[in-house]
Scaffold this active site. Structure first.
Site, PDB file in Angstrom:
ATOM      1  N   ARG A  33      44.435  37.258  51.150  1.00 25.64           N
ATOM      2  CA  ARG A  33      44.638  37.376  49.694  1.00 25.64           C
ATOM      3  C   ARG A  33      45.924  38.152  49.409  1.00 25.64           C
ATOM      4  NH1 ARG A  33      39.052  37.733  49.386  1.00 25.64           N
ATOM      5  NH2 ARG A  33      39.000  40.003  49.274  1.00 25.64           N
ATOM      6  N   ARG A  61      51.031  35.515  34.032  1.00 24.90           N
ATOM      7  CA  ARG A  61      49.814  36.001  34.693  1.00 24.90           C
ATOM      8  C   ARG A  61      49.854  35.609  36.159  1.00 24.90           C
ATOM      9  NH1 ARG A  61      44.586  36.715  35.907  1.00 24.90           N
ATOM     10  NH2 ARG A  61      43.400  34.871  36.508  1.00 24.90           N
ATOM     11  N   ASP A  76      38.791  31.427  46.454  1.00 23.53           N
ATOM     12  CA  ASP A  76      37.484  30.944  46.918  1.00 23.53           C
ATOM     13  C   ASP A  76      37.312  29.489  46.495  1.00 23.53           C
ATOM     14  OD1 ASP A  76      37.309  32.692  44.374  1.00 23.53           O
ATOM     15  OD2 ASP A  76      35.642  31.320  44.149  1.00 23.53           O
ATOM     16  N   ARG A  83      42.749  53.913  29.807  1.00 20.90           N
ATOM     17  CA  ARG A  83      41.586  53.214  30.383  1.00 20.90           C
ATOM     18  C   ARG A  83      41.793  52.788  31.836  1.00 20.90           C
ATOM     19  NH1 ARG A  83      37.654  50.701  26.655  1.00 20.90           N
ATOM     20  NH2 ARG A  83      38.014  51.655  24.647  1.00 20.90           N
ATOM     21  N   GLY A 140      45.167  40.631  36.763  1.00 19.97           N
ATOM     22  CA  GLY A 140      43.952  41.130  36.138  1.00 19.97           C
ATOM     23  C   GLY A 140      43.639  42.559  36.570  1.00 19.97           C
ATOM     24  N   SER A 179      43.924  35.181  40.584  1.00 15.46           N
ATOM     25  CA  SER A 179      43.227  34.360  41.567  1.00 15.46           C
ATOM     26  C   SER A 179      42.359  33.354  40.820  1.00 15.46           C
ATOM     27  CB  SER A 179      42.363  35.231  42.486  1.00 15.46           C
ATOM     28  OG  SER A 179      41.371  35.870  41.725  1.00 15.46           O
ATOM     29  N   ARG A 222      46.283  46.015  41.426  1.00 16.12           N
ATOM     30  CA  ARG A 222      47.268  45.005  41.831  1.00 16.12           C
ATOM     31  C   ARG A 222      48.589  45.239  41.110  1.00 16.12           C
ATOM     32  NH1 ARG A 222      46.876  41.905  46.421  1.00 16.12           N
ATOM     33  NH2 ARG A 222      44.758  41.193  46.619  1.00 16.12           N
TER      34      ARG A 222
END
Ligand code: HPA
Length: 237
Positions: free
Chosen positions: A219, A87, A206, A43, A20, A90, A24
């Site tokens: 993470r 994909r 989480d 963008r 996402g 998280s 990353r």
């Protein structure tokens, strides 16, 4: 070039990893790929192509939520002849059967989004993973996941990170849903519509029941294991 991706034709590999967060995407390219080159900055939604174990692979940020992911997935399939999108994201654990740092491979995705209601005019389509990719990811996870447990099952692609009716998630859990994120349902649907392959692999960042959260370092470590799994599945599956 497509409307939202500034890549020349041929600049994107047939296999694409899709986090996402565009930063990353850069981290994956710098950490895992050889000879990575940025092919789009439109963008700030970076995309890179490099090689992994000598084979071409791309990494493309999707942004958060199904409308954003849908733009990038649609253009990858329609304009760049991409065959596989995995994909790497998280998710939040919805049940105590799943712990933070675990890996969840989404066999299918429920959603509260109206995107498929509009696409199928009220029919309830069931967005599912490509089985070959799923099997390859599950096999790869046996070696690469370390101490993290690997779950295969349903996830919930919510349009709201801050849900108005969080009590509804208990009903999903009662019907086998493991975790919540915000993109899988759109990816599975769009890939199917183009006759292409898609998979969603998530690390649990989480926990919605216990309130536990992972540290930034954790993470990064669990994210790295997941990227290895996704690269192995995408290129060998
Ligand atoms: N909700 C939605 N998406 C998420 C969450 C969450 O709690 N955690 C990580 N992605």
């Amino acid at each position: 070039m497509s409307t939202h991706i500034g890549a020349q034709s041929g600049a994107i590999a047939p296999v694409v990893l899709m986090p996402g967060d565009p930063l990353r995407a850069r981290w994956i390219a710098e950490t895992f790929l050889d000879d990575a080159r940025c092919y789009t900055e439109v963008r700030g939604m970076y995309g890179f192509t490099g090689t992994w174990r000598g084979r071409p692979v791309s990494v493309q940020g999707s942004g958060m939520g199904q409308p954003s992911l849908a733009i990038y997935a649609h253009e990858l399939f329609s304009e760049y002849d991409v065959q596989r999108v995995i994909r790497v994201g998280s998710c939040g654990a919805m049940t105590e059967r799943v712990a933070v740092r675990d890996i969840v491979i989404a066999s299918g995705a429920c959603t509260d989004s109206s995107m498929n209601r509009i696409r199928f005019e009220g029919l309830d389509y069931a967005p599912v993973a490509d089985f070959g990719l799923l099997r390859a990811a599950y096999d790869a996870a046996q070696g690469a996941a370390g101490d993290a447990a690997v779950h295969v099952g349903l996830i919930y692609s919510s349009d709201s990170f801050y849900p108005a009716r969080p009590e509804l998630s208990a009903r999903l859990v009662d019907h086998g849903v493991l975790a919540v994120e915000m993109e899988a349902s759109a990816l599975y649907t769009i890939a199917a519509g183009f006759g292409r392959q898609a998979l969603v692999v998530c690390t649990v960042s989480d926990h919605l029941v216990t309130g536990e959260q992972t540290s930034a370092l954790e993470r990064e470590q669990t994210f790295g294991a997941m990227v290895e799994i996704a690269l192995t599945a995408g290129l060998d599956g």
